[in-house]
Scaffold this motif. Structure first.
Motif, PDB file in Angstrom:
ATOM      1  N   ASP A 188      59.726  20.554  56.032  1.00 34.01           N
ATOM      2  CA  ASP A 188      58.885  19.642  55.257  1.00 34.01           C
ATOM      3  C   ASP A 188      57.535  19.401  55.933  1.00 34.01           C
ATOM      4  OD1 ASP A 188      61.040  19.468  53.586  1.00 34.01           O
ATOM      5  OD2 ASP A 188      61.693  17.499  54.301  1.00 34.01           O
ATOM      6  N   GLY A 189      57.461  19.652  57.228  1.00 34.30           N
ATOM      7  CA  GLY A 189      56.235  19.436  57.968  1.00 34.30           C
ATOM      8  C   GLY A 189      55.254  20.583  57.889  1.00 34.30           C
ATOM      9  N   GLY A 190      55.618  21.659  57.167  1.00 31.70           N
ATOM     10  CA  GLY A 190      54.713  22.779  56.995  1.00 31.70           C
ATOM     11  C   GLY A 190      54.571  23.630  58.234  1.00 31.70           C
ATOM     12  N   PRO A 191      53.740  24.667  58.164  1.00 26.88           N
ATOM     13  CA  PRO A 191      53.603  25.610  59.287  1.00 26.88           C
ATOM     14  C   PRO A 191      53.009  24.985  60.543  1.00 26.88           C
ATOM     15  CG  PRO A 191      51.954  26.050  57.579  1.00 26.88           C
ATOM     16  CD  PRO A 191      52.920  25.059  57.003  1.00 26.88           C
ATOM     17  N   GLY A 192      52.301  23.864  60.400  1.00 21.68           N
ATOM     18  CA  GLY A 192      51.713  23.228  61.574  1.00 21.68           C
ATOM     19  C   GLY A 192      52.635  22.259  62.284  1.00 21.68           C
ATOM     20  N   GLY A 193      53.857  22.107  61.775  1.00 17.90           N
ATOM     21  CA  GLY A 193      54.813  21.216  62.434  1.00 17.90           C
ATOM     22  C   GLY A 193      54.411  19.761  62.378  1.00 17.90           C
ATOM     23  N   ALA A 194      53.999  19.287  61.202  1.00 18.98           N
ATOM     24  CA  ALA A 194      53.570  17.897  61.059  1.00 18.98           C
ATOM     25  C   ALA A 194      54.696  16.936  61.387  1.00 18.98           C
ATOM     26  CB  ALA A 194      53.068  17.646  59.630  1.00 18.98           C
ATOM     27  N   ILE A 195      54.318  15.714  61.743  1.00 18.50           N
ATOM     28  CA  ILE A 195      55.262  14.676  62.128  1.00 18.50           C
ATOM     29  C   ILE A 195      55.477  13.728  60.948  1.00 18.50           C
ATOM     30  CG2 ILE A 195      55.740  12.809  63.756  1.00 18.50           C
ATOM     31  CD1 ILE A 195      55.703  15.660  64.965  1.00 18.50           C
ATOM     32  N   LYS A 196      56.723  13.493  60.633  1.00 19.75           N
ATOM     33  CA  LYS A 196      57.102  12.577  59.562  1.00 19.75           C
ATOM     34  C   LYS A 196      57.107  11.153  60.114  1.00 19.75           C
ATOM     35  CE  LYS A 196      61.209  11.619  56.687  1.00 19.75           C
ATOM     36  NZ  LYS A 196      62.553  12.149  56.331  1.00 19.75           N
ATOM     37  N   VAL A 197      56.354  10.257  59.478  1.00 21.16           N
ATOM     38  CA  VAL A 197      56.259   8.868  59.921  1.00 21.16           C
ATOM     39  C   VAL A 197      56.504   7.958  58.722  1.00 21.16           C
ATOM     40  CG1 VAL A 197      54.843   7.133  61.093  1.00 21.16           C
ATOM     41  CG2 VAL A 197      54.524   9.565  61.624  1.00 21.16           C
ATOM     42  N   ALA A 198      57.260   6.893  58.939  1.00 20.77           N
ATOM     43  CA  ALA A 198      57.576   5.967  57.842  1.00 20.77           C
ATOM     44  C   ALA A 198      57.759   4.562  58.393  1.00 20.77           C
ATOM     45  CB  ALA A 198      58.831   6.404  57.105  1.00 20.77           C
ATOM     46  N   GLU A 199      57.613   3.592  57.515  1.00 18.06           N
ATOM     47  CA  GLU A 199      57.923   2.212  57.851  1.00 18.06           C
ATOM     48  C   GLU A 199      59.430   1.993  57.785  1.00 18.06           C
ATOM     49  OE1 GLU A 199      54.771  -0.805  56.147  1.00 18.06           O
ATOM     50  OE2 GLU A 199      55.473   0.534  54.558  1.00 18.06           O
ATOM     51  N   HIS A 200      59.922   1.115  58.629  1.00 19.33           N
ATOM     52  CA  HIS A 200      61.270   0.588  58.430  1.00 19.33           C
ATOM     53  C   HIS A 200      61.080  -0.736  57.701  1.00 19.33           C
ATOM     54  CE1 HIS A 200      65.552   0.266  59.021  1.00 19.33           C
ATOM     55  NE2 HIS A 200      65.393  -0.980  59.416  1.00 19.33           N
ATOM     56  N   ALA A 201      60.991  -0.627  56.370  1.00 20.14           N
ATOM     57  CA  ALA A 201      60.621  -1.789  55.561  1.00 20.14           C
ATOM     58  C   ALA A 201      61.532  -1.869  54.350  1.00 20.14           C
ATOM     59  CB  ALA A 201      59.163  -1.683  55.136  1.00 20.14           C
ATOM     60  N   GLU A 202      61.345  -2.929  53.583  1.00 16.07           N
ATOM     61  CA  GLU A 202      62.241  -3.175  52.451  1.00 16.07           C
ATOM     62  C   GLU A 202      62.069  -2.167  51.318  1.00 16.07           C
ATOM     63  OE1 GLU A 202      64.795  -5.276  52.259  1.00 16.07           O
ATOM     64  OE2 GLU A 202      64.358  -5.652  54.364  1.00 16.07           O
ATOM     65  N   GLY A 203      60.882  -1.724  51.055  1.00 19.03           N
ATOM     66  CA  GLY A 203      60.669  -0.834  49.936  1.00 19.03           C
ATOM     67  C   GLY A 203      60.747  -1.591  48.617  1.00 19.03           C
ATOM     68  N   SER A 204      60.518  -0.893  47.520  1.00 23.39           N
ATOM     69  CA  SER A 204      60.577  -1.512  46.196  1.00 23.39           C
ATOM     70  C   SER A 204      61.973  -1.370  45.620  1.00 23.39           C
ATOM     71  CB  SER A 204      59.550  -0.871  45.262  1.00 23.39           C
ATOM     72  OG  SER A 204      59.756   0.535  45.182  1.00 23.39           O
ATOM     73  N   VAL A 205      62.495  -2.458  45.087  1.00 25.08           N
ATOM     74  CA  VAL A 205      63.853  -2.452  44.540  1.00 25.08           C
ATOM     75  C   VAL A 205      63.877  -1.619  43.266  1.00 25.08           C
ATOM     76  CG1 VAL A 205      65.709  -3.886  43.615  1.00 25.08           C
ATOM     77  CG2 VAL A 205      64.371  -4.685  45.567  1.00 25.08           C
ATOM     78  N   THR A 206      64.900  -0.777  43.133  1.00 26.46           N
ATOM     79  CA  THR A 206      65.008   0.125  41.996  1.00 26.46           C
ATOM     80  C   THR A 206      66.477   0.425  41.747  1.00 26.46           C
ATOM     81  OG1 THR A 206      64.213   2.244  41.112  1.00 26.46           O
ATOM     82  CG2 THR A 206      64.741   2.177  43.456  1.00 26.46           C
ATOM     83  N   THR A 207      66.761   1.476  40.998  1.00 25.35           N
ATOM     84  CA  THR A 207      68.113   1.992  40.823  1.00 25.35           C
ATOM     85  C   THR A 207      68.057   3.506  40.968  1.00 25.35           C
ATOM     86  OG1 THR A 207      67.980   2.394  38.427  1.00 25.35           O
ATOM     87  CG2 THR A 207      68.594   0.159  39.152  1.00 25.35           C
ATOM     88  N   GLY A 208      69.222   4.119  41.038  1.00 26.44           N
ATOM     89  CA  GLY A 208      69.239   5.564  41.156  1.00 26.44           C
ATOM     90  C   GLY A 208      68.548   6.257  39.999  1.00 26.44           C
ATOM     91  N   ASP A 209      68.644   5.687  38.816  1.00 27.42           N
ATOM     92  CA  ASP A 209      68.082   6.336  37.632  1.00 27.42           C
ATOM     93  C   ASP A 209      66.679   5.874  37.279  1.00 27.42           C
ATOM     94  OD1 ASP A 209      70.312   7.965  37.112  1.00 27.42           O
ATOM     95  OD2 ASP A 209      71.344   6.346  36.074  1.00 27.42           O
TER      96      ASP A 209
END
Length: 374
Positions: A253-274
């Motif tokens: 997923d990081g592509g040929p340049g070996g990108a670093i995946k970064v994310a918040e450890h946060a609540e996110g938006s409430v949703t459902t699977g569908d």
């Protein structure tokens, strides 16, 4: 369909792991997935999930060791590199690296507690302003490859898998066992059923048994290019006064340049699977980019790719792994379950075969709901 001892619903990481565990034991089983195999609608897709030993909670710390052994067992069986070791860093005042180091020491896990000056010398892509705990056993799980490998090993052991086969209803049978009513027509009779449906858990169970509140949120992650492709990037968890974030090498997923995946450890938006919309939050993008600019100077603070996924969380982020009658509830998510997948498969298989819950904390009763079928 011929009756089986155990049916498994959901072919993500946990369902695939359960099918593998059952197949290795010679248990007749069948696996059902509502969508195509390897879909991206849930929580088990992509090439990068953190595997780490650093937990402040002794229960989960012990489980990481058990899971690590099973990841290596899967690699040997499947001939695939599922878990890549990178080492792991924990830093930030609220992460309390000294406390993490103490837990690792109690468990006999190799680690170092390093002052900021030494950490800055060793990992030049980071801007540390306090001590750092390093443990070399951490790494990256290739989630897509893990699911394929576990399903392949399950199939070799005689466990069939059906894609695009939603289960409309689970019917407990008067003489014991269950019948799965399939949306494609027909049904499957099984002695027990393991429901590992992630964000669709409540929908699949259909009120058959009470559940604790499971909050589904849409999360987003961003891939940032490395300034120097040769810079070493361990996985990391940061909790400071400003934010809580995590990162890891992005794999394919990081592509040929070996990108670093970064994310918040946060609540996110409430949703459902569908109902999730898959639209990445501009506010989250801005916060994560600002964090990268301030704390990760080894990355270009402009994400070249981004993606969303789902968390399915309990109130206290503990897992739900329990059996009610002939139904096993397998919800080990809460944003930190992927690293445990092969162990969860073993636990779910144990429950299906009549063993007691792995730990009382994972029972329905511990989450404040009765273990009963309606």
């Amino acid at each position: 369909m011929s009756a089986v001892e155990v049916a498994v619903i959901g072919a993500g990481l946990m369902g695939a792991a359960t099918a593998w565990a059952l197949g290795r034991r010679g248990v007749s089983a069948a696996l059902f997935e509502a969508r195509e195999f390897g879909h991206t609608a849930g929580s088990s897709h992509g090439s990068a999930r953190i595997y780490r030993r650093a937990y402040p909670d002794p229960l989960y710390l012990r489980m990481t060791g058990l899971a690590g052994e099973l990841w290596r067992e899967l690699e040997l069986a499947a001939g695939a590199s599922v878990l890549s070791t990178t080492g792991g860093l924990d830093f930030g005042r609220r992460r309390d690296p000294a406390a993490i180091a103490a837990r690792l020491a109690e468990a006999g896990v190799p680690h170092e507690l390093i002052p900021a000056s030494e950490a800055l010398r060793r990992w030049t892509g980071f801007a540390f302003d306090g001590p750092v705990t390093y443990h070399p056993e951490a790494g990256v799980v290739d989630a897509d490859l893990a699911v394929r490998s576990m399903m392949s090993e399950a199939a070799r052991a005689g466990v069939p898998a059906s894609a695009s086969t939603p289960v409309r209803r689970i019917e407990p049978l008067a003489g014991g066992g269950v019948r799965l009513h399939l949306a494609t027509g027909g049904s499957q009779v099984a002695g027990r059923v393991v429901v590992a449906a992630g964000a669709w858990m409540s929908d699949v169970l259909g009120g058959l048994t009470p559940l604790p509140e499971l909050t589904v949120t849409q999360q987003q992650a961003f891939h940032f290019p490395r300034r120097d492709p040769n810079t070493e990037w361990p996985v990391f968890v940061y909790k400071g006064d400003d934010t809580a974030s995590y990162g890891l090498p992005g794999g394919r997923d990081g592509g040929p340049g070996g990108a670093i995946k970064v994310a918040e450890h946060a609540e996110g938006s409430v949703t459902t699977g569908d109902s999730r919309d898959g639209v990445v939050s501009p506010a989250s993008r801005a916060r994560v980019t600002d964090y990268v600019r301030r704390r990760l100077p080894g990355l270009v603070p402009e994400p070249f790719a981004e993606a969303s996924c789902l968390y399915t969380k309990t109130a206290n982020e503990d897992f739900v792994l329990d059996r009610v009658g002939d139904v096993v509830v397998c919800s080990p998510c809460s944003g930190h379950g992927a690293k445990f997948a092969p162990l969860i498969g073993e636990i779910a298989a144990d429950l299906a075969m009549g063993k007691t819950p792995f730990d009382p904390r994972f029972t329905l009763a511990a989450h404040g709901v009765p273990a009963s079928l309606s």
